[in-house]
Design a protein around this motif. Structure first.
Motif, PDB file in Angstrom:
ATOM      1  N   ASP A 134       7.611  -5.414   6.508  1.00  0.00           N
ATOM      2  CA  ASP A 134       8.698  -4.761   5.797  1.00  0.00           C
ATOM      3  C   ASP A 134       8.261  -4.435   4.377  1.00  0.00           C
ATOM      4  O   ASP A 134       7.518  -5.194   3.758  1.00  0.00           O
ATOM      5  N   TYR A 135       8.725  -3.298   3.857  1.00  0.00           N
ATOM      6  CA  TYR A 135       8.435  -2.954   2.473  1.00  0.00           C
ATOM      7  C   TYR A 135       9.646  -2.307   1.823  1.00  0.00           C
ATOM      8  O   TYR A 135      10.497  -1.726   2.488  1.00  0.00           O
ATOM      9  N   GLY A 146       0.699   6.334   1.881  1.00  0.00           N
ATOM     10  CA  GLY A 146       0.062   5.058   2.098  1.00  0.00           C
ATOM     11  C   GLY A 146       0.219   4.578   3.527  1.00  0.00           C
ATOM     12  O   GLY A 146       0.302   5.377   4.455  1.00  0.00           O
ATOM     13  N   SER A 147       0.261   3.275   3.678  1.00  0.00           N
ATOM     14  CA  SER A 147       0.280   2.653   4.999  1.00  0.00           C
ATOM     15  C   SER A 147       1.701   2.587   5.552  1.00  0.00           C
ATOM     16  O   SER A 147       2.297   1.511   5.688  1.00  0.00           O
ATOM     17  N   ILE A 148       2.225   3.747   5.891  1.00  0.00           N
ATOM     18  CA  ILE A 148       3.606   3.862   6.353  1.00  0.00           C
ATOM     19  C   ILE A 148       3.643   4.004   7.866  1.00  0.00           C
ATOM     20  O   ILE A 148       3.074   4.946   8.414  1.00  0.00           O
ATOM     21  N   PHE A 149       4.321   3.084   8.517  1.00  0.00           N
ATOM     22  CA  PHE A 149       4.596   3.209   9.936  1.00  0.00           C
ATOM     23  C   PHE A 149       5.894   3.983  10.146  1.00  0.00           C
ATOM     24  O   PHE A 149       5.944   4.896  10.966  1.00  0.00           O
ATOM     25  N   ASN A 150       6.913   3.611   9.413  1.00  0.00           N
ATOM     26  CA  ASN A 150       8.137   4.391   9.406  1.00  0.00           C
ATOM     27  C   ASN A 150       8.907   4.140   8.114  1.00  0.00           C
ATOM     28  O   ASN A 150       8.624   3.204   7.370  1.00  0.00           O
ATOM     29  N   ILE A 151       9.866   5.022   7.858  1.00  0.00           N
ATOM     30  CA  ILE A 151      10.767   4.898   6.723  1.00  0.00           C
ATOM     31  C   ILE A 151      12.182   4.770   7.265  1.00  0.00           C
ATOM     32  O   ILE A 151      12.653   5.650   7.983  1.00  0.00           O
ATOM     33  N   GLY A 193      10.972   0.475   4.585  1.00  0.00           N
ATOM     34  CA  GLY A 193      10.625   0.689   5.977  1.00  0.00           C
ATOM     35  C   GLY A 193       9.616  -0.328   6.452  1.00  0.00           C
ATOM     36  O   GLY A 193       9.654  -1.491   6.040  1.00  0.00           O
ATOM     37  N   ILE A 194       8.698   0.131   7.317  1.00  0.00           N
ATOM     38  CA  ILE A 194       7.699  -0.730   7.933  1.00  0.00           C
ATOM     39  C   ILE A 194       6.314  -0.155   7.674  1.00  0.00           C
ATOM     40  O   ILE A 194       6.094   1.047   7.848  1.00  0.00           O
ATOM     41  N   THR A 195       5.355  -0.994   7.274  1.00  0.00           N
ATOM     42  CA  THR A 195       3.984  -0.556   7.067  1.00  0.00           C
ATOM     43  C   THR A 195       3.243  -0.481   8.389  1.00  0.00           C
ATOM     44  O   THR A 195       3.730  -0.922   9.431  1.00  0.00           O
ATOM     45  N   GLN A 231       0.809  -1.208   0.000  1.00  0.00           N
ATOM     46  CA  GLN A 231       0.000   0.000   0.000  1.00  0.00           C
ATOM     47  C   GLN A 231       0.845   1.262   0.000  1.00  0.00           C
ATOM     48  O   GLN A 231       0.298   2.373  -0.033  1.00  0.00           O
ATOM     49  N   VAL A 232       2.162   1.117   0.059  1.00  0.00           N
ATOM     50  CA  VAL A 232       3.059   2.267   0.006  1.00  0.00           C
ATOM     51  C   VAL A 232       3.278   2.638  -1.451  1.00  0.00           C
ATOM     52  O   VAL A 232       3.614   1.789  -2.275  1.00  0.00           O
ATOM     53  N   GLN A 233       3.093   3.907  -1.762  1.00  0.00           N
ATOM     54  CA  GLN A 233       3.235   4.396  -3.121  1.00  0.00           C
ATOM     55  C   GLN A 233       4.170   5.595  -3.155  1.00  0.00           C
ATOM     56  O   GLN A 233       4.227   6.372  -2.204  1.00  0.00           O
ATOM     57  N   LEU A 234       4.890   5.736  -4.264  1.00  0.00           N
ATOM     58  CA  LEU A 234       5.850   6.813  -4.429  1.00  0.00           C
ATOM     59  C   LEU A 234       5.489   7.652  -5.649  1.00  0.00           C
ATOM     60  O   LEU A 234       5.066   7.120  -6.672  1.00  0.00           O
TER      61      LEU A 234
END
Length: 120
Positions: A106-107, A26-31, A99-101, A1-4
């Protein structure tokens, strides 16, 4: 779900400057890390610059002293300031973010690329 989403590419004469931007959403917990890579026609993709969550940076030798990578954590955005551009910098530039969603997975995601063309 992470998009750039990448932006800032274009055509510039040798010696000129460009600034690339890459915004993550998107669904970002951290980068944990962000980076810029580039790929010229007929060549393999190569590292240009990276920046970690702690702010440590690294650059490929050919861009040291000319390019600067930075990040804005509040905007989940990484930048690449490119000065003193040379024709050999011509390539498609790709952003990478890992990072982490929010689901604690992990993504690692790649942007679609932005064209940088430097004329002589």
């Amino acid at each position: 779900q992470v998009q750039l989403v990448e932006s800032g590419g274009g055509l510039v004469q040798a010696g000129g400057s460009l600034r690339l931007s890459c915004a993550a959403s998107g669904s970002i917990f951290n980068i944990n890390a962000m980076g810029w890579y580039r790929q010229a026609p007929g060549k393999q993709r190569e590292l240009v610059a990276t920046i970690t969550s702690g702010g440590s940076t690294s650059y490929t030798d050919s861009v040291k002293g000319r390019f600067t990578i930075s990040r804005d954590n509040a905007k989940n955005t990484v930048y690449l300031q490119m000065n003193s551009l040379k024709p050999e910098d011509t390539a498609v530039y790709y952003c990478n973010v890992r990072g982490i969603t929010t689901d604690f997975m992990d993504y690692s995601r790649w942007g679609k690329g932005t064209q940088v063309t430097v004329s002589s």
